[in-house]
Design a protein around this motif. Structure first.
Motif, PDB file in Angstrom:
ATOM      1  N   GLU A   2      -1.721 -16.286 -17.401  1.00  0.00           N
ATOM      2  CA  GLU A   2      -2.253 -17.309 -16.492  1.00  0.00           C
ATOM      3  C   GLU A   2      -3.739 -17.498 -16.756  1.00  0.00           C
ATOM      4  O   GLU A   2      -4.259 -18.608 -16.818  1.00  0.00           O
ATOM      5  CB  GLU A   2      -2.005 -16.854 -15.053  1.00  0.00           C
ATOM      6  N   ARG A   3      -4.403 -16.394 -16.969  1.00  0.00           N
ATOM      7  CA  ARG A   3      -5.839 -16.394 -17.247  1.00  0.00           C
ATOM      8  C   ARG A   3      -6.189 -17.231 -18.476  1.00  0.00           C
ATOM      9  O   ARG A   3      -7.208 -17.934 -18.510  1.00  0.00           O
ATOM     10  CB  ARG A   3      -6.248 -14.934 -17.479  1.00  0.00           C
ATOM     11  N   VAL A   4      -5.345 -17.157 -19.510  1.00  0.00           N
ATOM     12  CA  VAL A   4      -5.616 -17.931 -20.724  1.00  0.00           C
ATOM     13  C   VAL A   4      -4.851 -19.259 -20.730  1.00  0.00           C
ATOM     14  O   VAL A   4      -4.790 -19.951 -21.751  1.00  0.00           O
ATOM     15  CB  VAL A   4      -5.319 -17.125 -22.023  1.00  0.00           C
ATOM     16  N   GLY A   5      -4.248 -19.597 -19.570  1.00  0.00           N
ATOM     17  CA  GLY A   5      -3.621 -20.903 -19.407  1.00  0.00           C
ATOM     18  C   GLY A   5      -2.280 -21.059 -20.100  1.00  0.00           C
ATOM     19  O   GLY A   5      -1.894 -22.165 -20.478  1.00  0.00           O
ATOM     20  N   ALA A  18       8.197 -18.074 -25.211  1.00  0.00           N
ATOM     21  CA  ALA A  18       8.141 -18.768 -26.506  1.00  0.00           C
ATOM     22  C   ALA A  18       7.859 -17.761 -27.618  1.00  0.00           C
ATOM     23  O   ALA A  18       7.379 -16.659 -27.377  1.00  0.00           O
ATOM     24  CB  ALA A  18       7.039 -19.825 -26.466  1.00  0.00           C
ATOM     25  N   TYR A  19       8.178 -18.163 -28.837  1.00  0.00           N
ATOM     26  CA  TYR A  19       7.837 -17.354 -30.015  1.00  0.00           C
ATOM     27  C   TYR A  19       6.550 -17.917 -30.630  1.00  0.00           C
ATOM     28  O   TYR A  19       6.275 -19.118 -30.512  1.00  0.00           O
ATOM     29  CB  TYR A  19       8.982 -17.386 -31.031  1.00  0.00           C
ATOM     30  N   PRO A  20       5.777 -17.065 -31.299  1.00  0.00           N
ATOM     31  CA  PRO A  20       4.497 -17.507 -31.858  1.00  0.00           C
ATOM     32  C   PRO A  20       4.595 -18.805 -32.657  1.00  0.00           C
ATOM     33  O   PRO A  20       3.728 -19.677 -32.554  1.00  0.00           O
ATOM     34  CB  PRO A  20       4.064 -16.328 -32.732  1.00  0.00           C
ATOM     35  N   ARG A  21       5.656 -18.959 -33.465  1.00  0.00           N
ATOM     36  CA  ARG A  21       5.735 -20.145 -34.330  1.00  0.00           C
ATOM     37  C   ARG A  21       5.872 -21.435 -33.511  1.00  0.00           C
ATOM     38  O   ARG A  21       5.663 -22.532 -34.032  1.00  0.00           O
ATOM     39  CB  ARG A  21       6.905 -20.019 -35.303  1.00  0.00           C
ATOM     40  N   GLY A  71      -4.320 -22.557 -31.579  1.00  0.00           N
ATOM     41  CA  GLY A  71      -5.193 -22.241 -30.437  1.00  0.00           C
ATOM     42  C   GLY A  71      -4.448 -21.449 -29.376  1.00  0.00           C
ATOM     43  O   GLY A  71      -4.989 -20.505 -28.782  1.00  0.00           O
ATOM     44  N   GLN A  72      -3.185 -21.832 -29.151  1.00  0.00           N
ATOM     45  CA  GLN A  72      -2.372 -21.097 -28.171  1.00  0.00           C
ATOM     46  C   GLN A  72      -2.095 -19.680 -28.667  1.00  0.00           C
ATOM     47  O   GLN A  72      -2.164 -18.716 -27.899  1.00  0.00           O
ATOM     48  CB  GLN A  72      -1.062 -21.840 -27.915  1.00  0.00           C
ATOM     49  N   GLN A  73      -1.792 -19.554 -29.963  1.00  0.00           N
ATOM     50  CA  GLN A  73      -1.533 -18.219 -30.515  1.00  0.00           C
ATOM     51  C   GLN A  73      -2.758 -17.319 -30.365  1.00  0.00           C
ATOM     52  O   GLN A  73      -2.645 -16.142 -30.032  1.00  0.00           O
ATOM     53  CB  GLN A  73      -1.151 -18.308 -31.996  1.00  0.00           C
ATOM     54  N   GLN A  74      -3.931 -17.897 -30.593  1.00  0.00           N
ATOM     55  CA  GLN A  74      -5.129 -17.077 -30.476  1.00  0.00           C
ATOM     56  C   GLN A  74      -5.387 -16.691 -29.025  1.00  0.00           C
ATOM     57  O   GLN A  74      -5.839 -15.572 -28.752  1.00  0.00           O
ATOM     58  CB  GLN A  74      -6.341 -17.807 -31.083  1.00  0.00           C
ATOM     59  N   PRO A  90     -12.838 -15.655 -34.482  1.00  0.00           N
ATOM     60  CA  PRO A  90     -11.580 -15.983 -33.804  1.00  0.00           C
ATOM     61  C   PRO A  90     -11.194 -17.462 -33.885  1.00  0.00           C
ATOM     62  O   PRO A  90     -10.030 -17.786 -33.648  1.00  0.00           O
ATOM     63  CB  PRO A  90     -11.843 -15.581 -32.345  1.00  0.00           C
ATOM     64  N   THR A  91     -12.131 -18.323 -34.231  1.00  0.00           N
ATOM     65  CA  THR A  91     -11.788 -19.755 -34.280  1.00  0.00           C
ATOM     66  C   THR A  91     -11.831 -20.329 -35.690  1.00  0.00           C
ATOM     67  O   THR A  91     -11.605 -21.520 -35.882  1.00  0.00           O
ATOM     68  CB  THR A  91     -12.732 -20.583 -33.372  1.00  0.00           C
ATOM     69  N   SER A  92     -12.091 -19.486 -36.683  1.00  0.00           N
ATOM     70  CA  SER A  92     -12.296 -20.021 -38.039  1.00  0.00           C
ATOM     71  C   SER A  92     -11.031 -20.580 -38.681  1.00  0.00           C
ATOM     72  O   SER A  92     -11.105 -21.411 -39.573  1.00  0.00           O
ATOM     73  CB  SER A  92     -12.877 -18.944 -38.951  1.00  0.00           C
ATOM     74  N   ALA A  93      -9.859 -20.083 -38.236  1.00  0.00           N
ATOM     75  CA  ALA A  93      -8.607 -20.550 -38.844  1.00  0.00           C
ATOM     76  C   ALA A  93      -8.018 -21.752 -38.096  1.00  0.00           C
ATOM     77  O   ALA A  93      -6.951 -22.235 -38.456  1.00  0.00           O
ATOM     78  CB  ALA A  93      -7.590 -19.411 -38.882  1.00  0.00           C
ATOM     79  N   LEU A  94      -8.720 -22.216 -37.078  1.00  0.00           N
ATOM     80  CA  LEU A  94      -8.136 -23.253 -36.212  1.00  0.00           C
ATOM     81  C   LEU A  94      -8.555 -24.651 -36.630  1.00  0.00           C
ATOM     82  O   LEU A  94      -9.677 -24.861 -37.110  1.00  0.00           O
ATOM     83  CB  LEU A  94      -8.589 -23.025 -34.768  1.00  0.00           C
ATOM     84  N   ASP A  95      -7.640 -25.594 -36.412  1.00  0.00           N
ATOM     85  CA  ASP A  95      -8.028 -26.989 -36.562  1.00  0.00           C
ATOM     86  C   ASP A  95      -9.152 -27.281 -35.562  1.00  0.00           C
ATOM     87  O   ASP A  95      -9.153 -26.729 -34.456  1.00  0.00           O
ATOM     88  CB  ASP A  95      -6.835 -27.896 -36.255  1.00  0.00           C
ATOM     89  N   PRO A  96     -10.083 -28.137 -35.947  1.00  0.00           N
ATOM     90  CA  PRO A  96     -11.276 -28.345 -35.101  1.00  0.00           C
ATOM     91  C   PRO A  96     -10.947 -28.678 -33.641  1.00  0.00           C
ATOM     92  O   PRO A  96     -11.639 -28.220 -32.738  1.00  0.00           O
ATOM     93  CB  PRO A  96     -11.986 -29.519 -35.780  1.00  0.00           C
ATOM     94  N   GLU A  97      -9.880 -29.435 -33.433  1.00  0.00           N
ATOM     95  CA  GLU A  97      -9.597 -29.840 -32.054  1.00  0.00           C
ATOM     96  C   GLU A  97      -9.064 -28.701 -31.193  1.00  0.00           C
ATOM     97  O   GLU A  97      -8.931 -28.834 -29.980  1.00  0.00           O
ATOM     98  CB  GLU A  97      -8.647 -31.054 -32.024  1.00  0.00           C
ATOM     99  N   LEU A  98      -8.761 -27.552 -31.814  1.00  0.00           N
ATOM    100  CA  LEU A  98      -8.230 -26.408 -31.067  1.00  0.00           C
ATOM    101  C   LEU A  98      -9.275 -25.318 -30.823  1.00  0.00           C
ATOM    102  O   LEU A  98      -9.010 -24.339 -30.132  1.00  0.00           O
ATOM    103  CB  LEU A  98      -7.036 -25.810 -31.821  1.00  0.00           C
ATOM    104  N   VAL A  99     -10.454 -25.513 -31.408  1.00  0.00           N
ATOM    105  CA  VAL A  99     -11.490 -24.486 -31.297  1.00  0.00           C
ATOM    106  C   VAL A  99     -11.965 -24.350 -29.846  1.00  0.00           C
ATOM    107  O   VAL A  99     -12.120 -23.252 -29.318  1.00  0.00           O
ATOM    108  CB  VAL A  99     -12.679 -24.824 -32.229  1.00  0.00           C
ATOM    109  N   GLY A 100     -12.143 -25.501 -29.189  1.00  0.00           N
ATOM    110  CA  GLY A 100     -12.735 -25.509 -27.857  1.00  0.00           C
ATOM    111  C   GLY A 100     -11.968 -24.689 -26.837  1.00  0.00           C
ATOM    112  O   GLY A 100     -12.557 -23.953 -26.045  1.00  0.00           O
ATOM    113  N   GLU A 101     -10.637 -24.771 -26.876  1.00  0.00           N
ATOM    114  CA  GLU A 101      -9.831 -24.065 -25.863  1.00  0.00           C
ATOM    115  C   GLU A 101      -9.970 -22.546 -25.998  1.00  0.00           C
ATOM    116  O   GLU A 101      -9.939 -21.824 -25.007  1.00  0.00           O
ATOM    117  CB  GLU A 101      -8.359 -24.476 -25.951  1.00  0.00           C
ATOM    118  N   VAL A 102     -10.139 -22.074 -27.228  1.00  0.00           N
ATOM    119  CA  VAL A 102     -10.315 -20.629 -27.437  1.00  0.00           C
ATOM    120  C   VAL A 102     -11.726 -20.205 -26.999  1.00  0.00           C
ATOM    121  O   VAL A 102     -11.901 -19.188 -26.324  1.00  0.00           O
ATOM    122  CB  VAL A 102     -10.042 -20.255 -28.907  1.00  0.00           C
ATOM    123  N   LEU A 103     -12.713 -21.011 -27.357  1.00  0.00           N
ATOM    124  CA  LEU A 103     -14.080 -20.685 -26.945  1.00  0.00           C
ATOM    125  C   LEU A 103     -14.209 -20.701 -25.427  1.00  0.00           C
ATOM    126  O   LEU A 103     -14.935 -19.876 -24.855  1.00  0.00           O
ATOM    127  CB  LEU A 103     -15.084 -21.666 -27.577  1.00  0.00           C
TER     128      LEU A 103
END
Ligand code: ADP
Ligand code: MG
Length: 264
Positions: free
Chosen positions: A146-149, A156-159, A164-167, A187-200
């Motif tokens: 819940e904390r990470v939304g 669900a399975y990782p795939r 961003g969700q996996q991270q 932690p965000t280097s492997a992510l597509d740019p649009e997914l970086v924000g949610e992890v940060l």
């Protein structure tokens, strides 16, 4: 009972102290005597060019690498050291495992178990290593999701998840061990740019909450906003460290200036 005035310095105890860390791979001296102190609740961001030894340093702190020199103390307990010409000395296996279990690690590549659901990924270590009852570990895992939304993704399975969700699951998994300290390696280097924000955003939330964090990152905005301390590494040396506004905006060392000129 004697009343003692609160001492802010004493309250912020040292969680991690690394002294003179050296590491070589064959002829390649990757860490040339790095010192590092992390206080409770501190966010330390490590920046620096590729190949400067940032990942090796994080791995040494968590005892994933045998260091060639120096010492690492966690919570005031010596977990490993080596003097020149001497054998590498660590805590006995059980105590070392107990200390390592208190340090979380989040990698660039998420490293979730592909054959396990999100929930199984998170409860695995608390149940297997900390011997928590499954019910308790599950309740904690659901609260962390819940904390990470991601409470809707428990089964669900990782795939089936975005990067961003996996991270965010990987972060929840690290937190499930109730770590004293979490180490993040890009932690965000492997992510597509649009997914970086949610992890940060999740990481900012954790920092606000007082989690002690060491974050290797190329996200200068994050370092500027969230770090208490920024450390610039180059060529296996801790070149410069200080408050983010000093290191990032007014660097003193030429090497720091050169690096920032390239990335900012
Ligand atoms: P960074 O994370 O700053 O990019 P690394 O710590 O990954 O730097 O790497 C620092 C240097 O150590 C590089 O030259 C890299 O090739 C080398 N290195 C890292 N891991 C190993 C290894 N397992 N074996 C040999 N060389 C390694
Ligand atoms: Mg690296």
């Amino acid at each position: 009972m004697v009343e003692q005035a609160a001492d802010p310095v004493a309250e912020r105890e040292v969680v991690l102290r690394a002294t003179g860390i050296r590491k070589r791979f064959g002829p390649n001296e990757v860490l040339k005597g790095v010192d590092l102190t992390v206080l409770r609740g501190e966010v330390l961001c490590i920046i620096g060019p590729s190949g400067s030894g940032k990942s090796t340093l994080l791995r040494s702190l968590n005892h994933l690498e045998e260091i060639d020199g120096g010492r690492v103390e966690l919570d005031g307990e010596l977990i490993g050291y080596r003097r020149r010409g001497h054998r590498y000395v660590t805590l006995p296996g059980k105590q070392l495992a107990a200390q390592r279990a208190r340090v979380g690690m989040v990698f660039q590549s998420f490293n979730l178990f592909p054959h396990m659901t999100v929930l199984q990924n998170i409860v695995e270590s608390p149940v297997g290593v900390l011997k928590q009852p499954v019910r308790e570990a599950t309740a904690t895992a659901m609260a962390l999701l819940e904390r990470v939304g991601l409470e809707s993704k428990a089964d669900a399975y990782p795939r089936q998840l975005s990067g961003g969700q996996q991270q965010r699951v990987a972060i929840a998994r690290a937190l499930a061990m109730k770590p004293r300290l979490v180490l993040f390696d890009e932690p965000t280097s492997a992510l597509d740019p649009e997914l970086v924000g949610e992890v940060l955003e999740v990481m900012k939330d954790l920092a606000r909450d007082g989690l002690t964090m060491v974050v290797v990152t190329h996200e200068m905005g994050f370092a500027r906003e969230v770090a208490d301390t920024v450390l610039f590494m180059d060529g296996g040396i801790a070149v410069e460290r200080g408050r983010p506004e000093d290191v990032l905006l007014n660097p003193r060392q030429a090497r720091t200036k050169d690096f920032l000129a390239k990335v900012l």
